[in-house]
Write an enzyme that holds these catalytic residues in place. Structure first.
Site, PDB file in Angstrom:
ATOM      1  NE  ARG A   1      -3.507   0.106   2.760  1.00 39.48           N
ATOM      2  CZ  ARG A   1      -4.242   0.290   3.872  1.00 39.48           C
ATOM      3  NH1 ARG A   1      -4.372  -0.702   4.734  1.00 39.48           N
ATOM      4  NH2 ARG A   1      -4.819   1.438   4.100  1.00 39.48           N
TER       5      ARG A   1
ATOM      6  CG  HIS B   1      -6.165  -1.987  -5.084  1.00 43.71           C
ATOM      7  ND1 HIS B   1      -4.870  -2.243  -4.731  1.00 43.71           N
ATOM      8  CD2 HIS B   1      -6.604  -1.030  -4.234  1.00 43.71           C
ATOM      9  CE1 HIS B   1      -4.526  -1.488  -3.714  1.00 43.71           C
ATOM     10  NE2 HIS B   1      -5.566  -0.725  -3.397  1.00 43.71           N
TER      11      HIS B   1
ATOM     12  CE1 TYR C   1     -22.697  14.163 -10.640  1.00 44.66           C
ATOM     13  CE2 TYR C   1     -21.458  14.240  -8.587  1.00 44.66           C
ATOM     14  CZ  TYR C   1     -22.667  14.168  -9.257  1.00 44.66           C
ATOM     15  OH  TYR C   1     -23.835  14.091  -8.558  1.00 44.66           O
TER      16      TYR C   1
END
Length: 860
Positions: free
Chosen positions: A41, A87, A130
């Site tokens: 990570r 992932h 968006y």
């Protein structure tokens, strides 16, 4: 009511309780968690500079075909594909990584081309539903040759897919884009660098593997931040390049500009890395409200997508912008510290790396990628060459090949017989059987020969690369040079060496309260000098303006502007622009119009300045109807605009001046050429509401056109210009006369005075009049010099024809004389009161009109 019961456990139920050591379990679980965070990570791989989530994003977008020449797709689609296949974590973490890869203020070379609101240093991006995304051109360098066995692949989390363990990375992404991450027990924070500089250092290391840190720093002198700015303290940068850890200071890029005619300001165009304008604005407002930061009048954020960042910090007059800027650096995020901690994974192990180690790891990785790519390409070409050789054999023996195939029972027998008859391999025989007959023409034979020749050359070239380490390094170096040429950009961050000494304020924050002169010119310009030295008649005034008033004050004091309507408007001296101290005589070309300091009504004009000294003798005023007044200097401290005389209907103030002594003369000159002088002691001081007293007796329709103060102990002159009252204002030149002031005898207050000029034929009114210290100088309405006639021996003689229209007249304020000057004003037929004055100053660049709102021209 039924009672709920619990059934007993079955007889074969066996309770299983496992005793474990809590400390051992906690240790094991924490180590597994820490391992996952460190390796899966938080930390990037030193070879491609990518964290696992970033690598999976780029690989997934490449597999989805989201290349720069394709259209954008919804970011949520990218996030869903990455999360579902590679992932297995939250979508928020994946989208945050996509956003960072697309932000030009976070990445020196963005890898994702975002469409929509991807945020700013202060604001969060829009939701993933968006926004849209696709790979940026630079990202293709990261994934190119991925299908040529250049890197290893591993199974994904559920074993149904595969993903690359590292990207081929055709440029040093870790150094170019930097990274940040917090793991367990360790963290990384790496600064971005310039692509061209990093590639140059990598090429140098490829050529000279034993290069030292000093050699590499000739190419990479320091970080190059996406937001620009300035880096101060290169010793910390060198420490980081040597040991992997160091700190440096980042400063905003600022310039001091004249943002308004009256005020200077600090314009911020670049901020430190990861600092947004809203954060700076909020901190400045907090400091100003807490009175911990002085000198700031206003703050505007004019940032937009066309001009980029632009913060305008308006500085109060009286404060030194450079000193305020130092305070901003000290107290606000306009100066921040960046701590470099180059921690990355090398062979699966977290290590702290210096500049040379980072470049070495990347160069070794890139050499391995090119070597594996060359092996793959050679292998593919050898396989193709093997097939081409088989096809050529078939074409040379096409009839026998067809006969063998037609006489065979099935394809397996045909393949076997072709192998036996023509000495072909199994692969060649199978390829011949799969080749359509239309490919076995004479033309195809030529193509196959050409292809064989090309394949042979390429195989030889690839073999040369694989067999020579020097040749392999040349290929890698050439490819890096091509990348830098195509994607390199100029450096954005300025590097400054620091002495390491603590900063100290080199200048005071505020302007010192030193004596000075406040000046008002006939063309309506206000300014101040840097000292209070008397102004003399020095030098050649080939191009000059004249002063209406010059009053002694101090840099942090106040003056009053007196208008023709009897108003006095308070102005801070520190607001006035400073004239160059070397000007001789001083130039008012750097002054600012009166209209920038006061708002005048229609028909109102400025007639003089007052010092607002409560211990002084006060102002002396004269009006067009012959009223004189000495004002008691009891000016209200809480008002910036008040009346100093109560005027009668139709009356206006034509002159105002500060008295320095009651022995000085008050002088009236009327439109019918009468001059009256008497000592100021004959006029009793009055309060501000008073209307004054009779100053001069007027005959018929005559009006006062000049009122001023003259020191009888000094050599002075009287200038008058006669003309016709029926001519249009400004259209006649008139007849001018210069007389000695001593020729005019003093008389009592409220008398009629003596004649100052004899009218000739066609003359019935004075167009302009002035009295003041010698020598007298005249200028036009635009400030250009106008020659005056020779001095006449008697006071009541007639004038000589002038060559140009006079707009204003002035004289010298020499050493030992008064530092105030009376204004002159000629009443035009329309009742306007233009400006004239008493001292000639350079005005080659001044305005063409006085500060009156009706647009009248001085000296009709």
């Amino acid at each position: 009511m039924a009672r709920r019961t619990t059934a007993p456990p079955p007889e074969d139920f066996e309770e299983r309780i496992v005793d474990i050591d809590v400390s051992s379990e906690m240790r094991t679980s924490f180590l597994e968690y820490a391992y996952s965070v460190i390796y899966q990570r938080a930390l990037p791989d030193a070879r491609d500079g990518l964290k696992p989530v970033q690598r999976r994003i780029l690989y997934s977008m490449s597999e989805m075909g989201l290349r720069p020449d394709r259209g954008h797709v919804k970011s949520s689609r990218v996030v869903g594909d990455v999360m579902g296949k590679l992932h297995p974590h939250g979508d928020t973490a994946i989208y945050d990584a996509v956003v960072r890869l697309a932000q030009p203020f976070s990445m020196r070379l963005p890898l994702v081309d975002g469409h929509g609101n991807f945020g700013s240093p202060d604001d969060m991006p829009a939701a993933m539903r968006y926004t849209e995304a696709r790979l940026a051109p630079a990202a293709m360098l990261m994934v190119e040759s991925l299908d040529e066995d250049t890197v290893d692949f591993k199974p994904n989390y559920d074993g149904q897919e595969t993903e690359p363990t590292v990207m081929p990375s055709a440029f040093p992404n870790l150094l170019v884009n930097g990274t940040t991450g917090i793991a367990v027990g360790m963290a990384t924070n790496m600064a971005p660098h310039n692509l061209t500089e990093v590639v140059a250092a990598a090429r140098h290391l490829i050529k000279k593997p034993d290069a030292t840190l000093d050699d590499l720093m000739r190419f990479v002198p320091g970080p190059d931040l996406p937001t620009g700015g300035t880096i101060i303290g290169l010793q910390g940068v060198r420490d980081a390049y040597e040991s992997g850890r160091g700190t440096f200071r980042m400063r905003a890029k600022c310039v001091v500009e004249q943002i308004t005619p009256r005020r200077k300001g600090i314009v911020v165009t670049e901020l430190p890395y990861n600092v947004g304008p809203e954060r700076v604005v909020a901190k400045i407002k907090e400091l100003v409200n807490a009175k911990k930061l002085q000198g700031i009048a206003d703050l505007k954020d004019l940032t937009d997508r066309h001009k980029g960042l632009r913060l305008v910090i308006e500085i109060k007059n009286g404060f030194i912008p450079e000193a305020v800027l130092e305070e901003l650096y000290r107290l606000t995020p306009m100066e921040e510290t960046f701590g470099i901690n180059n921690v990355a994974l090398v062979d699966g192990e977290p290590r702290t790396l210096g500049l040379r180690e980072l470049l070495s790891v990347y160069v070794d990785h890139r050499l391995e990628v090119v070597r594996r790519r060359s092996e793959f390409r050679r292998r593919k070409r050898e396989e193709r060459l093997h097939l081409v050789d088989g096809l050529i054999v078939a074409l040379l023996n096409i009839d026998e090949v067809i006969q063998v195939i037609r006489s065979s029972d099935d394809s397996a027998q045909a393949r076997t017989r072709l192998m036996e008859v023509f000495d072909l391999t199994d692969v060649q025989a199978a390829y011949i059987l799969d080749t359509p007959l239309r490919r076995l023409t004479r033309y195809d034979k030529l193509e196959l020969d050409s292809e064989k020749e090309r394949l042979t050359e390429e195989i030889a070239e690839l073999t040369g690369i694989l067999s020579s380490d020097a040749r392999l390094r040349q290929v890698v170096s050439a490819e890096l040079a091509e990348v830098a040429k195509k994607y390199g950009t100029p450096r954005r961050t300025v590097l400054l060496e620091s002495s390491g000494a603590p900063r100290a304020a080199t200048v005071e924050l505020q302007v010192a309260d030193e004596p000075c002169l406040a000046l008002l010119s006939s063309t309506g310009l206000l300014a101040r000098t840097t000292d209070a030295s008397p102004l003399g008649d020095e030098g050649d005034r080939s191009s000059h303006d004249v002063l209406v008033s010059a009053v002694r004050t101090s840099a942090r004091g106040e003056i009053g502007i007196v208008t023709s309507l009897g108003r006095l408007i308070r102005v801070q001296v520190v607001d006035l622009p400073i004239l160059p101290p070397t000007a001789s005589p001083p130039s008012l070309s750097g002054g600012h119009p009166v209209s920038e300091f006061v708002t005048l009504e229609s028909g109102e004009a400025v007639v003089g300045l007052g010092a607002l000294d409560p211990d002084g003798p006060g102002l002396a005023l004269g009006t067009a109807q012959g009223v004189v007044k000495r004002v008691v200097p009891d000016y209200p401290a809480n008002r910036d605009d008040f009346e100093v005389i109560t005027l009668k209907d139709g009356d206006t103030v034509v002159g105002a001046a500060e008295l320095e002594s009651e022995d000085h003369d008050l002088v009236f000159i009327t439109s019918d050429a009468q001059l009256l002088r008497y000592q100021a002691s004959q006029v009793r001081p009055q309060g501000r509401p008073a209307g004054g007293m009779a100053g001069v007796r007027l005959d018929g329709s005559a009006r006062v056109i000049f009122f001023g103060v003259v020191d009888p102990a000094r050599e002075s002159r009287v200038v008058t210009v006669a003309g016709s009252s029926t001519a249009l204002p400004g259209t006649q030149v008139g007849g001018g006369k210069v007389s000695d002031y001593a020729e005019f005898p003093p008389k009592g207050r409220a008398t009629g005075g003596v004649r100052a000029q004899r009218f000739l034929k066609g003359e019935d009114v004075l167009l302009l009049a002035w009295a003041g210290p010698a020598p007298a100088k005249a200028v036009s309405a635009t400030g250009k010099p106008v020659p005056l006639p020779e001095e006449l021996g008697r006071r009541d003689g007639s004038g000589d024809r002038l060559t140009h229209t006079i707009g204003a007249v002035g004289g010298a304020l020499g050493a030992g004389g008064p530092v105030t000057a009376a204004s002159a004003a000629a009443v035009a037929p329309d009742g306007s009161v233009p400006l004239e004055g008493t001292l000639a100053l350079d005005a080659s660049e001044v305005a063409d009109t006085p500060p009156s709102t009706n647009g009248s021209t001085p000296g009709h």
